[in-house]
Design a protein around this motif. Sequence first.
Motif, PDB file in Angstrom:
ATOM      1  N   VAL C  11       0.906  -1.368  -0.133  1.00 56.53           N
ATOM      2  CA  VAL C  11      -0.182   0.112   0.022  1.00 56.53           C
ATOM      3  C   VAL C  11       0.806   1.154   0.095  1.00 56.53           C
ATOM      4  CG1 VAL C  11      -1.760   1.296   1.245  1.00 56.53           C
ATOM      5  CG2 VAL C  11      -1.814  -1.120   1.123  1.00 56.53           C
ATOM      6  N   GLY C  12       0.534   2.353  -1.052  1.00 59.11           N
ATOM      7  CA  GLY C  12       1.153   3.520  -0.770  1.00 59.11           C
ATOM      8  C   GLY C  12       2.314   3.697  -1.806  1.00 59.11           C
ATOM      9  N   VAL C  14       2.428   3.913  -5.021  1.00 60.10           N
ATOM     10  CA  VAL C  14       2.109   4.988  -6.058  1.00 60.10           C
ATOM     11  C   VAL C  14       2.396   6.500  -5.386  1.00 60.10           C
ATOM     12  CG1 VAL C  14       0.353   6.193  -7.563  1.00 60.10           C
ATOM     13  CG2 VAL C  14       0.716   3.475  -7.693  1.00 60.10           C
ATOM     14  N   ALA C  15       1.820   6.671  -4.107  1.00 65.68           N
ATOM     15  CA  ALA C  15       1.906   7.813  -3.392  1.00 65.68           C
ATOM     16  C   ALA C  15       3.233   8.089  -3.199  1.00 65.68           C
ATOM     17  CB  ALA C  15       1.113   7.548  -2.187  1.00 65.68           C
ATOM     18  N   SER C  18       5.135   8.876  -6.525  1.00 63.02           N
ATOM     19  CA  SER C  18       4.700  10.265  -7.182  1.00 63.02           C
ATOM     20  C   SER C  18       5.070  11.530  -6.584  1.00 63.02           C
ATOM     21  CB  SER C  18       3.062  10.027  -7.769  1.00 63.02           C
ATOM     22  OG  SER C  18       2.240   9.646  -6.341  1.00 63.02           O
ATOM     23  N   GLY C  19       4.929  11.171  -5.163  1.00 60.95           N
ATOM     24  CA  GLY C  19       5.383  12.267  -4.120  1.00 60.95           C
ATOM     25  C   GLY C  19       6.814  12.662  -4.179  1.00 60.95           C
ATOM     26  N   ALA C  22       6.951  14.792  -7.361  1.00 61.73           N
ATOM     27  CA  ALA C  22       6.235  15.923  -7.232  1.00 61.73           C
ATOM     28  C   ALA C  22       7.325  17.014  -6.569  1.00 61.73           C
ATOM     29  CB  ALA C  22       5.161  15.779  -6.736  1.00 61.73           C
ATOM     30  N   ILE C  28       5.133  14.463 -14.750  1.00 58.92           N
ATOM     31  CA  ILE C  28       4.751  13.191 -15.036  1.00 58.92           C
ATOM     32  C   ILE C  28       4.069  13.356 -16.301  1.00 58.92           C
ATOM     33  CG2 ILE C  28       3.668  11.032 -14.503  1.00 58.92           C
ATOM     34  CD1 ILE C  28       4.042  11.477 -11.702  1.00 58.92           C
ATOM     35  N   MET C  31       2.266   7.827 -16.884  1.00 59.87           N
ATOM     36  CA  MET C  31       2.608   6.884 -15.833  1.00 59.87           C
ATOM     37  C   MET C  31       1.674   5.781 -16.169  1.00 59.87           C
ATOM     38  SD  MET C  31       2.162   7.498 -11.557  1.00 59.87           S
ATOM     39  CE  MET C  31       0.503   7.507 -11.557  1.00 59.87           C
TER      40      MET C  31
ATOM     41  N   VAL D  14      -1.164  13.340  -9.111  1.00 57.99           N
ATOM     42  CA  VAL D  14      -1.136  11.926  -8.705  1.00 57.99           C
ATOM     43  C   VAL D  14      -0.679  11.843  -7.340  1.00 57.99           C
ATOM     44  CG1 VAL D  14      -0.252   9.813  -9.209  1.00 57.99           C
ATOM     45  CG2 VAL D  14      -1.024  11.474 -11.143  1.00 57.99           C
ATOM     46  N   ALA D  15       0.255  12.497  -7.154  1.00 59.36           N
ATOM     47  CA  ALA D  15       1.030  12.510  -5.687  1.00 59.36           C
ATOM     48  C   ALA D  15      -0.130  12.944  -4.598  1.00 59.36           C
ATOM     49  CB  ALA D  15       2.291  13.178  -5.607  1.00 59.36           C
ATOM     50  N   SER D  18      -3.117   9.969  -4.617  1.00 66.09           N
ATOM     51  CA  SER D  18      -2.487   8.858  -4.256  1.00 66.09           C
ATOM     52  C   SER D  18      -2.173   8.884  -2.636  1.00 66.09           C
ATOM     53  CB  SER D  18      -1.418   8.175  -4.899  1.00 66.09           C
ATOM     54  OG  SER D  18      -0.436   9.038  -5.235  1.00 66.09           O
ATOM     55  N   GLY D  19      -1.419  10.177  -2.299  1.00 67.75           N
ATOM     56  CA  GLY D  19      -1.142  10.257  -0.934  1.00 67.75           C
ATOM     57  C   GLY D  19      -2.167  10.384  -0.067  1.00 67.75           C
ATOM     58  N   ALA D  22      -3.579   6.758   0.493  1.00 67.56           N
ATOM     59  CA  ALA D  22      -2.491   6.054   1.354  1.00 67.56           C
ATOM     60  C   ALA D  22      -2.675   6.333   2.914  1.00 67.56           C
ATOM     61  CB  ALA D  22      -1.132   6.236   0.777  1.00 67.56           C
ATOM     62  N   PHE D  26      -6.516   3.353   1.946  1.00 65.24           N
ATOM     63  CA  PHE D  26      -7.155   2.656   1.262  1.00 65.24           C
ATOM     64  C   PHE D  26      -6.198   1.994   0.213  1.00 65.24           C
ATOM     65  CE2 PHE D  26     -11.210   5.675   0.351  1.00 65.24           C
ATOM     66  CZ  PHE D  26     -11.305   5.528   1.715  1.00 65.24           C
ATOM     67  N   ASN D  27      -6.696   0.754  -0.354  1.00 64.99           N
ATOM     68  CA  ASN D  27      -5.872  -0.020  -1.152  1.00 64.99           C
ATOM     69  C   ASN D  27      -6.322   0.331  -2.666  1.00 64.99           C
ATOM     70  OD1 ASN D  27      -3.573  -1.630  -1.928  1.00 64.99           O
ATOM     71  ND2 ASN D  27      -4.840  -3.412  -1.707  1.00 64.99           N
TER      72      ASN D  27
END
Lengths: 274, 274, 274, 274
Positions: C11-12, C14-15, C18-19, C22, C28, C31, D14-15, D18-19, D22, D26-27
Amino acid sequence: MIIVIQCTDRVGLVAAISGLLAQKQFNIISMHEHVDNTANLFFMRLEVDKTIDDERIEDDLRDILPNNAIIKINPAAQKKIIVLVTKEYHCLADILVRNYFNTLGASVQCVIGNHETLQDICKRFDVPFFYVEAGNDKAEFEQQVINTIQNHDYDYLVLAKFMRILSHDFVSRFPMQIINIHHSFLPAFAGASPYRQAYERGVKLIGATAHYVTDELDEGPIIAQQIIPANHSLTVADMVKAGKEIETAVLAKALKLVFDDRVFVYKNKTVVLE
Amino acid sequence: MIIVIQCTDRVGLVAAISGLLAQKQFNIISMHEHVDNTANLFFMRLEVDKTIDDERIEDDLRDILPNNAIIKINPAAQKKIIVLVTKEYHCLADILVRNYFNTLGASVQCVIGNHETLQDICKRFDVPFFYVEAGNDKAEFEQQVINTIQNHDYDYLVLAKFMRILSHDFVSRFPMQIINIHHSFLPAFAGASPYRQAYERGVKLIGATAHYVTDELDEGPIIAQQIIPANHSLTVADMVKAGKEIETAVLAKALKLVFDDRVFVYKNKTVVLE
Amino acid sequence: MIIVIQCTDRVGLVAAISGLLAQKQFNIISMHEHVDNTANLFFMRLEVDKTIDDERIEDDLRDILPNNAIIKINPAAQKKIIVLVTKEYHCLADILVRNYFNTLGASVQCVIGNHETLQDICKRFDVPFFYVEAGNDKAEFEQQVINTIQNHDYDYLVLAKFMRILSHDFVSRFPMQIINIHHSFLPAFAGASPYRQAYERGVKLIGATAHYVTDELDEGPIIAQQIIPANHSLTVADMVKAGKEIETAVLAKALKLVFDDRVFVYKNKTVVLE
Amino acid sequence: MIIVIQCTDRVGLVAAISGLLAQKQFNIISMHEHVDNTANLFFMRLEVDKTIDDERIEDDLRDILPNNAIIKINPAAQKKIIVLVTKEYHCLADILVRNYFNTLGASVQCVIGNHETLQDICKRFDVPFFYVEAGNDKAEFEQQVINTIQNHDYDYLVLAKFMRILSHDFVSRFPMQIINIHHSFLPAFAGASPYRQAYERGVKLIGATAHYVTDELDEGPIIAQQIIPANHSLTVADMVKAGKEIETAVLAKALKLVFDDRVFVYKNKTVVLE
């Protein structure tokens, strides 16, 4: 030996033709026929396994067929073509490769380009390339192209991504002898920048169309068409790139059909007997 | 009137047949023929526009054809079929809809299911449904199915996602009369769980195959096949779902071809004249 | 800049990724990601519009990713390939043309042939051709091929209709570096003479498959597949001819995917992020 | 839970999204996004595996997204639709079957027909059918249709071979809520009798297009398109028959995409995230 017939339809044509061939002990390898009931026209393509005197069989056929019959016996096994190009290489290179390996079904007499970009690839395959500059005077440009054409033997002119619109005068000199590849699924997106049009319209398929060139732009008889899926993720440039693959494939297929004497033209459309 | 001929090939067959028809003033609407040179076999399907006494034209044809000729004149315009199902609805529902609107080219006599799941949809279309429980005794189960079949008229049995493997005895009673839809591009992934096999193998296309049922599982003559793109993002369940769409389409197409008398069988494969 | 990541899923991810991007003010452009829930694996391909020091971003990514992460940053824009051939020209010529016009996404270092047939076409494109005779001693033949390969830089070996089966020893030297085009819709018709097999089986579609080469013949991870319709009228020779067109197209597509770093391999299959 | 977002693009979206997910544990099951760089628009569709209070997550998202963001959380799992028909059964029957077996992704509230032809099939599936006669007064006809519609709940109106052109007034009441199936590959052959147009033009492919209905006839955003090969042997009637198969398939596919909240509309085209 290939026999190609186009004439008014009437009862008993198949019997008469196949009877004549049986009587002469020709073995029919393949026979394809089509009747357009609306137009009352009969089309036939025969492959037979005995090569005899061409004129005699043509005369015999003429005796049993309607007066308006167009008969072609054993059409030139090897067609001769002249290719016209601008800058894009994909269709030309495909034709040159098949020409080089004798799988084109025709021999390329020369290539005429309104840019010099594709001169080198022609040279590498020992195919004469003629650069004709397209200046402001369209008539003069076309006259020079015609002069170059007339210095060669040819059955067909192939527009392999030739990006100039030909005049009425030019086209009328070569009736049903000019084959073009258009980068859309005609009649959608005729004219300029079809991929930009396709992009703006948001279509989910993009296509290519090979057709005979007539006076009306992109309105001539269609020989072959193909599509590939498209979606929102494609930019115009992506569509151009993806499109080249089917342009190459569709033109190759159309040329094969024409060179194999499988394409009949009437009423601005084609019968393709394969 | 449709005339279907299958016999040894020899020079002059087309001339003899078309000559006979011309002499009788039949107008040929469409004629398709094929010669398998390796097997020396001739196949022909004719549509003619005059309906005359069937036996006479059959006799006349027999006079001019090789002794081994199989001739079918004006085959039952309306075939009769029995459909066998298990639980999945998609192929059956498609058949029932076409049956109801008279576009199937056959009439469904009844449906036999080894589960009761599809009873209600049959009832809604006034088609008799017979539930035959598949217990431990396969012979008994098949005997009950055969009993049910024998209470009806039928030209073909259609396995519309019938998930039981039929015994040699069963199959041999209905030679080239059983049509199955298999959910893979045969010969890839014969047998059980083809989508799981496809998923494990990581194929980029999934397919469906309609074929006649013979003794060897999923090895009978293929009538029609189709594929759709697949990729890594599809789970087995996704493939199953996507596959149902082409299973329905492929079976519908194959049935149409068979009911139109376009499919010839020899050497464990088919000639499809369309 | 292209970033390619393959690791255990959690889990997490992608966050986190992408974090990080960013925070570094990377934009991006595209993706694509995929999670195989069964295998608990995460795959991602990113295009970002800022090129910075490669190692730094790789280190930063490694800090936030699972230990088993495979990370590739800005993979060689221009891959290097060696092409192995026998006699058939179609795939090689397509590769040489794209190579010549810089649209292959890789540069052809040399061509190795076990026949001399294709030497001339290579010469015309100024690409070195090495003829290695395949005599009775397979080990010796392969050693000579390996010697030739080792004299060049390469990222991939492309078998463009190379008709010899490579030994375990050979294949294991180039893990997931050998790409083959097989002339059938695998897993149907693996091994020799797939078109003959397809003809005998009477399939209604013929296909081509591009795949990585592993120890088991024609069993490696599939990259791309395509089919074209077939029917009873095609002889084996016709299938061979028609098949060449899709072999060329499928290999071209697979190479483009591989050279664009879109293909991930695991569990003998591929994830293709496009 | 499905989350659908459409807004102005900016770095870090996106960050941020998705952040947030996360942080809330949430999955993400699947995530698809698209950026139209020309229009500077961002589109995203997420499937996550935790269902929480809808309004909270929507508020949280709104805090991190541009002001113009359109956010849909967990859109009605079961959409409601009303189907409009004339006489042709194929699209309607397909919808009724899927509706009956709960695989449509929506529930059919009722069917409105300007002919009584399809009343019986609706009755068989217990779906209310309303016959509205289309007399000379178009406004009155449309008012009656609107009255019928307003007596039901609905998310979308599906024109399943509804052969009347709807007025501006009608269409503007249901913006991006009306989905039509047009029997051609749009923009080719818009308007009446597309198969006749296709026949006259001699195209080698025929198609079908599912699109949202807007004021301009057959000019609304395209959702899905498909084609099948055509040739000279097909009469207009044959094309109509063959076309029904893809009309059914394309409409089914488009509805599935819309009901799954995969279709975004902007600038008269669609983004389809699948």
